[in-house]
Design an enzyme around this catalytic site. Structure first.
Site, PDB file in Angstrom:
ATOM      1  CG  HIS A 162      -1.959  -1.059   1.225  1.00  0.00           C
ATOM      2  ND1 HIS A 162      -2.832  -1.256   0.187  1.00  0.00           N
ATOM      3  CD2 HIS A 162      -2.236  -2.012   2.150  1.00  0.00           C
ATOM      4  CE1 HIS A 162      -3.615  -2.296   0.464  1.00  0.00           C
ATOM      5  NE2 HIS A 162      -3.279  -2.762   1.644  1.00  0.00           N
ATOM      6  CG  ASP A 198      -2.877  -8.435   0.732  1.00  0.00           C
ATOM      7  OD1 ASP A 198      -2.026  -8.709   1.591  1.00  0.00           O
ATOM      8  OD2 ASP A 198      -3.935  -7.826   0.987  1.00  0.00           O
ATOM      9  CG  ASP A 287      -5.029 -10.207   3.302  1.00  0.00           C
ATOM     10  OD1 ASP A 287      -4.698 -10.742   2.236  1.00  0.00           O
ATOM     11  OD2 ASP A 287      -4.945  -8.984   3.508  1.00  0.00           O
TER      12      ASP A 287
END
Length: 346
Positions: A162, A198, A287
């Protein structure tokens, strides 16, 4: 497959974050990586400390102004008041849309907002050292490929995907996947592909390479209309200028089933084959696991083995970069499943 780690990861240890407006213990904790390292040892993997430095690569991925802020931010914060050493700083204002970002404010919290995309990326005394050590590990993993290894795993935290050229967000400060990709380019690879698996879109990685034709970015992630980071990751984002056609987003609705997710992975792999990459960087977020507390896909532990198997069919020199995954006790098992699926099929 050799794993590169940094023991310094644990000194980035903020105590709380803000999640959906509430103050909660940090999901991104040192325990995450300790479970991964323990699983690697338990299953007989070669785990080594980073040996290379990222100093030369960092300014080609992140702006100098941002790097200078990160390196000095905690000292700036604690210099403001003696008791700040026991407090965590959070931004409260951001230079959105018509506001200016070219002038750095003198107020520390305003500077923090200038370099942040959210208030969910807590800092602590060891944040810069841990983040820099993670970048060093990413470069060290690339060095293993340059020495003739077919693959390497960079197991560090905080995560990175990010983080953009001049901003932090989503627990991320330095973009380790982008650093690895740029290091591969600097090492002689003409075309590098990055695949981000992700649950959350790698907005920072996309931003860093959006105008470039030499690095393909492909991301499988939750639909940004409902899932973080919200403001990037849509299917119509395909690159800009010379980078047009070298960005592929595959957003999926929350609750997407495993078969649909693997179909998207096949689409991603076909795009990488068409790109004719010389090397591959995998932003390895775990995740997507069904039991993850902040994500909403449905993959099970055995599915992670199959992810590794599918990625191995690309037959590319490959660097895995640790990203998210917050079902802490299962994280080590799921991570090593990916690596062993890859090793067994390569």
């Amino acid at each position: 497959m050799i794993t590169v780690i940094s023991r310094q990861h644990s000194i980035h240890n903020p105590k709380f974050e803000f999640y959906r407006g509430e103050k909660v213990p940090c999901f991104e904790s040192p325990q995450r990586l300790e479970y991964v390292i323990q699983a690697l040892h338990d299953r007989g993997h070669d785990v080594r400390e980073a040996e290379q430095l990222s100093d030369r690569v960092l300014p080609t991925v992140h702006s100098q102004r941002y790097l200078q802020f990160l390196a000095s931010a905690w000292d700036q914060w604690t210099a403001l008041a003696a008791d700040n050493i026991d407090k965590q700083p959070f931004p409260s204002v951001w230079p959105v849309r018509s506001l200016r970002s070219d002038i750095e404010p003198k107020n520390f919290i305003a500077r923090l907002g200038l370099y942040s995309m959210d208030n969910g990326t807590p800092m602590a005394a060891g944040t810069w050292v841990a983040a820099k050590a993670g970048a060093d590990a990413a470069v060290s993993a690339v060095a293993l490929l340059n020495a003739g290894h077919t693959s390497a795993f960079c197991a560090t935290r905080p995560p990175g995907h990010h983080a953009g050229p001049d901003f932090m967000g989503g627990y991320c400060f330095l973009n380790n996947a982008a650093i690895a990709a740029q290091s591969l380019r600097d090492s002689g690879c003409q075309r590098v592909a990055i695949i981000d698996v992700d649950y959350h879109h790698g907005n920072g990685t996309q931003t860093i390479f959006y105008d470039r034709p030499d690095v393909l970015f492909v991301s499988l992630h939750g639909d940004p209309r409902t899932e973080y980071p919200f403001y990037l990751g849509h299917a119509d984002e395909t690159g800009r200028g010379a980078g047009q056609g070298y960005n592929l987003n595959l957003p999926m609705t929350a609750g997407t089933d495993t078969a649909t997710w693997f179909a998207a992975l096949d689409t991603a792999c076909r795009q990488i084959i068409r790109f004719q990459a010389d090397a591959l960087v995998i932003s390895l977020g775990l995740d997507t696991f069904a039991e993850d507390p902040i994500s909403r896909f449905t993959l099970q532990s055995d599915d992670f083995f199959h992810i590794g198997t599918r990625l191995a069919t690309l037959r590319l020199p490959t660097v895995f970069i640790m990203e998210g995954g917050y079902a802490t006790t299962a994280l080590g098992h799921n991570t090593v499943n990916v690596l062993e699926g890859f090793d067994n099929a390569y």
